[in-house]
Scaffold this motif. Structure first.
Motif, PDB file in Angstrom:
ATOM      1  N   ARG A   1       0.755  -1.213  -0.040  1.00  0.00           N
ATOM      2  CA  ARG A   1       0.074   0.020  -0.060  1.00  0.00           C
ATOM      3  C   ARG A   1       0.875   1.284  -0.037  1.00  0.00           C
ATOM      4  NH1 ARG A   1      -5.185  -0.900   4.063  1.00  0.00           N
ATOM      5  NH2 ARG A   1      -6.350  -1.996   2.459  1.00  0.00           N
ATOM      6  N   ALA A   2       2.000   1.247   0.823  1.00  0.00           N
ATOM      7  CA  ALA A   2       2.863   2.396   0.855  1.00  0.00           C
ATOM      8  C   ALA A   2       3.495   2.568  -0.446  1.00  0.00           C
ATOM      9  CB  ALA A   2       3.790   2.351   1.833  1.00  0.00           C
ATOM     10  N   CYS A   3       3.596   1.584  -0.913  1.00  0.00           N
ATOM     11  CA  CYS A   3       4.359   1.775  -2.596  1.00  0.00           C
ATOM     12  C   CYS A   3       3.427   2.176  -3.573  1.00  0.00           C
ATOM     13  CB  CYS A   3       5.381   0.626  -2.730  1.00  0.00           C
ATOM     14  SG  CYS A   3       6.759   0.392  -1.621  1.00  0.00           S
ATOM     15  N   ALA A   4       2.195   1.960  -3.496  1.00  0.00           N
ATOM     16  CA  ALA A   4       1.435   2.459  -4.512  1.00  0.00           C
ATOM     17  C   ALA A   4       0.434   3.731  -4.403  1.00  0.00           C
ATOM     18  CB  ALA A   4       0.421   1.132  -4.655  1.00  0.00           C
ATOM     19  N   GLY A   5       0.975   4.432  -3.484  1.00  0.00           N
ATOM     20  CA  GLY A   5       0.481   5.554  -2.840  1.00  0.00           C
ATOM     21  C   GLY A   5       0.600   6.880  -3.802  1.00  0.00           C
ATOM     22  N   ASN A   6       1.340   7.011  -4.610  1.00  0.00           N
ATOM     23  CA  ASN A   6       1.514   8.499  -5.109  1.00  0.00           C
ATOM     24  C   ASN A   6       2.151   8.142  -6.808  1.00  0.00           C
ATOM     25  OD1 ASN A   6       4.163   8.453  -4.955  1.00  0.00           O
ATOM     26  ND2 ASN A   6       4.241   9.377  -3.163  1.00  0.00           N
ATOM     27  N   ASN A   7       1.927   9.104  -7.358  1.00  0.00           N
ATOM     28  CA  ASN A   7       2.557   9.226  -8.827  1.00  0.00           C
ATOM     29  C   ASN A   7       4.018   8.822  -8.925  1.00  0.00           C
ATOM     30  OD1 ASN A   7       0.096   9.353 -10.009  1.00  0.00           O
ATOM     31  ND2 ASN A   7      -0.204  11.805 -10.166  1.00  0.00           N
ATOM     32  N   CYS A   8       4.888   9.581  -8.008  1.00  0.00           N
ATOM     33  CA  CYS A   8       5.939   9.268  -7.966  1.00  0.00           C
ATOM     34  C   CYS A   8       6.576   7.606  -7.806  1.00  0.00           C
ATOM     35  CB  CYS A   8       6.830  10.135  -7.050  1.00  0.00           C
ATOM     36  SG  CYS A   8       8.711   9.546  -6.648  1.00  0.00           S
ATOM     37  N   LYS A   9       6.008   7.188  -6.763  1.00  0.00           N
ATOM     38  CA  LYS A   9       6.085   5.698  -6.660  1.00  0.00           C
ATOM     39  C   LYS A   9       5.508   4.776  -7.956  1.00  0.00           C
ATOM     40  CE  LYS A   9       6.337   6.157  -1.787  1.00  0.00           C
ATOM     41  NZ  LYS A   9       5.815   5.898  -0.554  1.00  0.00           N
ATOM     42  N   ARG A  10       4.394   5.157  -8.598  1.00  0.00           N
ATOM     43  CA  ARG A  10       3.871   4.731  -9.540  1.00  0.00           C
ATOM     44  C   ARG A  10       4.832   4.613 -10.922  1.00  0.00           C
ATOM     45  NH1 ARG A  10      -0.666   7.440  -8.107  1.00  0.00           N
ATOM     46  NH2 ARG A  10      -1.908   6.097  -6.775  1.00  0.00           N
ATOM     47  N   GLN A  11       5.425   5.917 -11.260  1.00  0.00           N
ATOM     48  CA  GLN A  11       6.485   6.158 -12.230  1.00  0.00           C
ATOM     49  C   GLN A  11       7.682   5.356 -11.932  1.00  0.00           C
ATOM     50  OE1 GLN A  11       6.870  10.273 -12.135  1.00  0.00           O
ATOM     51  NE2 GLN A  11       5.335  10.508 -13.822  1.00  0.00           N
ATOM     52  N   VAL A  12       8.071   4.864 -11.085  1.00  0.00           N
ATOM     53  CA  VAL A  12       9.281   4.334 -10.600  1.00  0.00           C
ATOM     54  C   VAL A  12       9.351   2.735 -10.755  1.00  0.00           C
ATOM     55  CG1 VAL A  12      11.230   3.774  -8.883  1.00  0.00           C
ATOM     56  CG2 VAL A  12      10.285   6.194  -9.280  1.00  0.00           C
ATOM     57  N   THR A  13       8.187   2.361  -9.954  1.00  0.00           N
ATOM     58  CA  THR A  13       7.907   1.023  -9.660  1.00  0.00           C
ATOM     59  C   THR A  13       6.700   0.249 -10.325  1.00  0.00           C
ATOM     60  OG1 THR A  13       6.390   1.096  -7.676  1.00  0.00           O
ATOM     61  CG2 THR A  13       8.817   1.211  -7.294  1.00  0.00           C
TER      62      THR A  13
END
Length: 144
Positions: free
Chosen positions: A21-33
């Motif tokens: 959940r913490a890793c899917a929380g924002n656009n930055c994390k979505r763009q990276v992972t």
């Protein structure tokens, strides 16, 4: 005993869900992972994260002095090199890749990289060496 094993399993599963959940929380994390079509391939993004999370410590240089003796009538063949000063430094990457445009600061990009388990590491570069050549003129007449 069974209760302890079950509690350990449940705690591990909950930690995994919370991390996900913490890793899917924002656009930055979505763009990276993220895995959507159009993103740079995942191995390239992971390599970028590994490079970004690596700090390099460059130690102070070690100076070596070499003394060369030449005859008085012989021209000196050695020149003193222009003095390059090597100083201890720590190189920490701060450039965020273009595909991670939603990562407003380096800390946000680093946090996104940590979703893959890629965390900050430090390495030490080889010790730079500096050689100073000193040319002396031999005066053979003094020996007589």
């Amino acid at each position: 005993m069974k209760a302890a094993v079950i509690l350990t399993f449940v705690a591990s599963a909950m930690a995994s869900v919370l991390q996900e959940r913490a890793c899917a929380g924002n656009n930055c994390k979505r763009q990276v992972t993220g895995t959507r079509a159009g993103l740079l391939d995942i191995t390239s993004r992971q390599a970028d994260c590994s490079s970004f999370q690596l700090a390099t410590v460059v130690p102070d240089a070690v100076t070596t002095t070499v003394t060369v003796t030449v005859e008085a009538d012989e021209p000196a063949k050695f020149k003193r090199a222009a003095g390059l000063a090597y100083r201890a430094a720590t190189e920490i990457p701060t450039a965020i890749p273009a595909y991670a445009s939603s990562c407003a600061e380096p800390a946000a990009y680093a946090e996104a990289c940590s979703c893959w388990g890629i965390t900050a590491t430090t390495t030490t570069a080889p010790t730079p060496t500096s050689t100073v050549t000193v040319t002396e003129t031999a005066d053979w007449c003094e020996d007589l």
